[in-house]
Design an enzyme around this catalytic site. Structure first.
Site, mmCIF file in Angstrom:
data_model
loop_
_atom_site.group_PDB
_atom_site.id
_atom_site.type_symbol
_atom_site.label_atom_id
_atom_site.label_comp_id
_atom_site.label_asym_id
_atom_site.label_seq_id
_atom_site.Cartn_x
_atom_site.Cartn_y
_atom_site.Cartn_z
ATOM 1 N N GLU A 130 0.820 -1.211 0.000
ATOM 2 C CA GLU A 130 0.000 0.000 0.000
ATOM 3 C C GLU A 130 0.858 1.268 0.000
ATOM 4 O O GLU A 130 0.664 2.174 0.808
ATOM 5 C CB GLU A 130 -0.963 -0.005 1.192
ATOM 6 C CG GLU A 130 -1.928 -1.186 1.180
ATOM 7 C CD GLU A 130 -2.943 -1.144 2.316
ATOM 8 O OE1 GLU A 130 -2.656 -0.518 3.354
ATOM 9 O OE2 GLU A 130 -4.017 -1.733 2.175
ATOM 10 N N GLU A 176 -6.079 -8.335 0.392
ATOM 11 C CA GLU A 176 -6.513 -8.350 1.792
ATOM 12 C C GLU A 176 -8.010 -8.054 1.848
ATOM 13 O O GLU A 176 -8.492 -7.119 1.218
ATOM 14 C CB GLU A 176 -5.774 -7.281 2.617
ATOM 15 C CG GLU A 176 -4.268 -7.444 2.645
ATOM 16 C CD GLU A 176 -3.583 -6.344 3.437
ATOM 17 O OE1 GLU A 176 -4.280 -5.582 4.144
ATOM 18 O OE2 GLU A 176 -2.346 -6.236 3.357
#
Length: 484
Positions: free
Chosen positions: A119, A264
């Site tokens: 991220e 995720e």
């Protein structure tokens, strides 16, 4: 999701489409003061039919445990390494040789993906990794090709869903975020040219956490009545809408057939009013049921490749995003299942970890003779919660019903067990005592922990707390003390 240092694991569902096996996976995170030994975790994966795992770092001990297991691996490169990899092809080649080639040479570890960064374009990073992520991706790809692994191991970047946006609730208005649009298109082209996939982390819980007006049922898969009609495509859950917003962004930029991996997805069980066992079971089982038939989303029918977040709780994770950060696991820290969950391969529910060794059955608690007016009490509780995990205390958490003395005992016991029951860890002056009587309230899931044994004298030291996190529940405890 922010700052995710942890580990995800993937579990096969057994569909086969166009010759490719798709499966549900899970992240296996290691930011714990007392992580389970890797060999126990690998057995836990196999016992639960989990055949894919996503790691956040290259760990030789974990690779050794995975050797010969048949479990597919996505191995991550931390953001802190992106600068050196972006600026040195030699550094990328050394990383590939050490962490990929050496473990693939005997076909003992089935590494399928290298996840470059985690991220890296989150707004909270203030652009720190904007200039290094893509060059690091390019250098890792070049290193894989040089090592003869370009066709065997693919590259990807796990990205937060905030890299794309929409001007309305309809997915068809989606596109990449304007400030990084050109960069995103370049990355997508590179991934596509090299047979990689677009990996995205999608968190309906965070939508609910950040916006009190977010419709709660829209976060789940079983009851939202105000479905969104987007030119005939019906959306009754935010996952489908988020996923298809990405598809529209890809399509608008020339890549309608790009492979997508959900890196995720999950729901925490503690640390917030919406983070509890019932909601987590509802979400994760709903997600498993939603994808198990291979129906896909309105924009892309077919199987979905996803990794649940996460396998095991991590009590040393940063709580900057929220106290729930340490409670994403479908298993507790010791490998005990939190709730009934069918992963498809094991219809009987989750199988607990086997061979876990615990410390002695003793606890550190507030002494019955200790006064709540003791001037050292607030500082003692503050110290314990600053050096241990108190995120299960406070409003809306699993231990919310404890009285003040119970809260203090929980804090003391958490510090005591995370320090391996050292006698000195239960010597809060004139306040604490060691007991062999379980202080957990009768019934329910509110259990005072008994820590697992470290697999070696120093096995957990590198994962121990390195800072003093500010805990919201600490403020609650101190405020309770102030009015007594």
């Amino acid at each position: 999701m922010g700052m995710k240092d942890g580990i995800w694991i993937s579990m096969i569902l057994g569909f086969m489409v166009l010759g490719k096996v798709y499966g549900i996976g899970a992240n296996w995170g290691t930011q714990a003061t007392h992580p389970l030994p890797p060999n126990i975790v690998v057995k836990l994966l196999k016992d639960n039919g989990i055949q894919k795992v996503k790691l956040f770092d290259a760990d030789s001990d974990i690779f050794k445990a995975l050797s010969g297991s048949g479990i597919e691996v996505m191995v991550g490169i931390p953001n802190e390494m992106l600068y050196s990899l972006a600026n040195s092809l030699g550094a990328a080649e050394k990383w590939v040789e050490k962490n990929i080639s050496s473990f693939l040479s005997s076909n003992s570890v089935d590494i399928k993906y290298v996840a470059v960064g985690n991220e890296p374009f989150l707004s909270q990073f203030n652009g720190t990794f904007l200039s290094t992520t893509f060059p690091a991706l390019q250098n890792i790809q070049a290193a894989l090709i040089k090592a003869g692994l370009g066709n065997r191991v693919k590259v990807t970047i796990p990205l937060n869903a905030d890299v794309y946006e929409s001007s309305s609730e309809k997915p068809s208005t989606g596109d990449f975020r304007q400030d990084i649009r050109d960069l995103m298109v370049n990355i997508v082209k590179f991934l596509n040219d090299n047979g990689g996939a677009f990996t995205v982390n999608i968190y309906p819980f965070i939508s609910l956490y950040n916006d009190p007006n977010f419709p709660a049922d829209y976060a789940f898969f079983d009851g939202y009545s105000n479905a969104i009609d987007d030119n005939g495509k019906i959306y009754n859950n935010v996952f489908d809408a988020n996923h298809d917003t990405l598809l529209w962004a890809l399509q608008k930029n020339g890549y309608p057939n790009m492979s997508i991996i959900i890196g995720e997805i999950g729901w925490p069980t503690d640390g917030d009013n919406n983070a509890n066992l019932k909601a987590a079971q509802r979400f994760n089982q709903g997600f498993m049921t939603h994808i198990s038939g291979g129906k896909g989303t309105p924009m892309r029918p077919g199987p979905i490749d996803a990794y649940l977040f996460s396998l095991i709780d991590e009590d040393a994770k940063s709580i900057q995003p929220g106290n729930f950060e340490r409670h994403w696991g479908i298993f507790y820290f010791d490998g005990t299942p939190k709730y009934n969950l069918s992963l498809g391969a094991n219809n009987g529910g989750l199988v607990p970890a086997n061979g876990v060794r615990y410390l002695a059955r003793q606890w550190c608690v507030l002494s019955p003779s200790a006064s709540l007016d003791d001037p050292q009490l607030a500082d003692s509780v503050g110290y314990a919660c600053s050096h241990a995990d108190c995120t299960s205390l406070g409003h809306g958490t699993s231990f919310a019903d404890l009285d003040t003395r119970g809260n203090i005992s929980y804090a003391f016991n958490s510090y005591y067990h995370e320090n391996d029951q050292l006698a000195i860890a239960c010597k809060f002056p004139n306040l604490s005592m060691i007991t062999n009587t379980d202080p957990s309230p009768p019934g329910g899931t509110c259990k005072f922990k008994i820590m697992i044994q470290a697999s070696s004298p120093k096995s957990h030291k590198s994962n121990a707390f390195t800072s003093k996190p500010v805990n919201v529940m600490l403020l609650i405890i101190v405020s309770l003390l102030s009015v007594l």
